[in-house]
Design a protein around this motif. Sequence first.
Motif, mmCIF file in Angstrom:
data_model
loop_
_atom_site.group_PDB
_atom_site.id
_atom_site.type_symbol
_atom_site.label_atom_id
_atom_site.label_comp_id
_atom_site.label_asym_id
_atom_site.label_seq_id
_atom_site.Cartn_x
_atom_site.Cartn_y
_atom_site.Cartn_z
ATOM 1 N N GLY A 506 0.809 -1.218 0.000
ATOM 2 C CA GLY A 506 0.000 0.000 0.000
ATOM 3 C C GLY A 506 0.834 1.257 0.000
ATOM 4 N N MET A 507 1.882 1.274 0.825
ATOM 5 C CA MET A 507 2.773 2.433 0.868
ATOM 6 C C MET A 507 3.468 2.639 -0.465
ATOM 7 N N PHE A 508 3.933 1.554 -1.079
ATOM 8 C CA PHE A 508 4.716 1.677 -2.311
ATOM 9 C C PHE A 508 3.854 1.983 -3.532
ATOM 10 N N TYR A 509 2.553 1.968 -3.349
ATOM 11 C CA TYR A 509 1.678 2.360 -4.449
ATOM 12 C C TYR A 509 1.675 3.877 -4.636
ATOM 13 N N GLY A 510 2.095 4.620 -3.618
ATOM 14 C CA GLY A 510 2.060 6.079 -3.686
ATOM 15 C C GLY A 510 3.227 6.667 -4.462
ATOM 16 N N PHE A 511 2.985 7.807 -5.072
ATOM 17 C CA PHE A 511 3.985 8.528 -5.869
ATOM 18 C C PHE A 511 3.860 10.006 -5.493
ATOM 19 N N ASP A 512 4.260 10.318 -4.260
ATOM 20 C CA ASP A 512 4.010 11.633 -3.690
ATOM 21 C C ASP A 512 5.022 11.894 -2.584
ATOM 22 N N LEU A 514 4.769 12.279 0.798
ATOM 23 C CA LEU A 514 4.622 11.484 2.009
ATOM 24 C C LEU A 514 5.028 10.032 1.774
ATOM 25 N N SER A 515 4.546 9.445 0.672
ATOM 26 C CA SER A 515 4.895 8.059 0.365
ATOM 27 C C SER A 515 6.388 7.923 0.080
ATOM 28 N N ALA A 518 8.430 7.856 3.259
ATOM 29 C CA ALA A 518 8.278 6.575 3.952
ATOM 30 C C ALA A 518 8.964 5.448 3.184
ATOM 31 N N GLN A 519 8.881 5.467 1.848
ATOM 32 C CA GLN A 519 9.535 4.447 1.030
ATOM 33 C C GLN A 519 11.050 4.510 1.174
ATOM 34 N N LEU A 520 11.591 5.711 1.221
ATOM 35 C CA LEU A 520 13.037 5.880 1.404
ATOM 36 C C LEU A 520 13.509 5.184 2.673
ATOM 37 N N LYS A 521 12.794 5.386 3.746
ATOM 38 C CA LYS A 521 13.167 4.777 5.027
ATOM 39 C C LYS A 521 13.135 3.257 4.945
ATOM 40 N N VAL A 522 12.078 2.694 4.353
ATOM 41 C CA VAL A 522 11.938 1.240 4.253
ATOM 42 C C VAL A 522 13.025 0.645 3.354
#
Length: 529
Positions: A506-512, A514-515, A518-522
């Motif tokens: 769900g998180m990686f579906y975002g292209f913005d 905030l996402s 969060a994706q960078l951290k993961v």
Amino acid sequence: MQTRNAGSSWPNPHSFYIPVRVAALDQASINRDNPIQPFTSFLAVITGGSGVIELNGEHIRLSGGHILCSDSSADNRLPHGHKLQGVWIEYAVISGNIRTFSPLNHGQPVRSCPPHLSTLAVQLLNGWNQPEQHTPFALQALFTELLSELYDNSAEYAERPTQWIDRVLHHIESHYNEDLTREQAAGLAGITPEHFSRSFRKFTGQTFNEYITLMRIRKAQQRILTGAPNLSTLALEVGYSEGTYLSRKFKQVVGISPSAFHRKSKSVVSLNFNHTASLHALEVVPRLGVYSAWMESMQPVPSRKKLLDEGIGSEGLYERLASARPDVIISYSLPDKSKQLLSVAPVIEIPFMQMDWREQFRLIAEVTGRQPQAEAWLSHYDWHCYQANQLLDRQIGDRGTAMVLELGAETAYCFSSSYGRGTQILYHDLGFRPPLGLVAEGLLDKGYLEIAFHNIARYSADHIFITSSRKAAEALEPLQSFLHPVQQQPINGSVGGRIYFLNQSGMFYGFDPLSSKAQLKVLVQALTS
């Protein structure tokens, strides 16, 4: 005066329609092994679900809100196990010409069904199944009312200028800043100016001149929102000879002057969850917005502020947007669809795959007057990227190649940075490269590629990220032979070295913003763990 004898037959120009079978679609089975009765026509009123019916060898997809009309010569097949819900009605035609009822079709067997027709069809079905609860002629009366309403609606449908309206609206979109006349538009449509005026107003709800004015003012609003020139230059851009005239027209449509519109704090509606996330990163709460499940997991959203991601044509969306009375609507590019929102507010259309998330973020910041906040946010994000690269330099050195896989039921999808899924971070911020095999197959141009599970091992990548969990990936049997050797130890083969299960689809579906943060951290946690 001459009269006929009682036994003489008068010519009968009329036909009579009698229902011979009414069934629920989820219980009906119509195919060549169980044909409909000879000399009967049928109506299928779809109230829900979706499915395909074969009509004269053509496969027609139907869904809720459709109605299908056909005469007795049609060859029909409704497959077993279909997902359609609604009412199937077969009727016989007596006297007259059996094709008398064909005006219902107007050459289009499928079209939209108004809600009240669905209600009549369901009432007919209920009465058919419970005849003891109705008077002898009640069902015939219901069926007659249904046909009459359908005929009236069909006649109105036939009057819609579908043959030329799109051509005219596209011409207006391309030439709104020129001198456009009703006569020119009527000539383009191939009809008389009088008929054009009636049909245009019926279809758009506005006169031709009102529509032109609204188009020009919406274009002026868009320019004001994205850094407009002075009033005189803006007037020439949108088709007016002087700024004072533009100002007068602007105030008639918007209710305030161009300068007041420029100064005011804008209320915003967002039709995509990526843009809603951008607004929240700017500390702007949209009046209405589409939210991803990931965003809602972090902070629940009141239903009154939430839109479903169903597209412009979804039922009730226009009414909700109109009642919200926004100053601006933000969306990805909607070919021809933004015209439907013309009367609500100016639409800022962001081109899909042509702007990365940073560019989209900056544009949204400009529209909302939050440019300093956007630059501060991006500066903070860049600092996190710098720290991440320092850590990766120490732990893995040269970045090598990477790919991100999103698993479907039978295939996997990999993405370029224009589609996100974390690749905007891997390829732009952290210095990884897409595998050459994917590039050779057009990944960068297409934005994503679909890969059969048994072909994944063909692509050489040093790092493979799977957005789902290890458990979900292992549950897909075709992937097991690919996953297990890599899980046990790094290997030197066609696949490469390491697989990372992110468990954050769900998180990686975002292209913005905030996402991406969060994706960078993961991603960094996965690479350095």
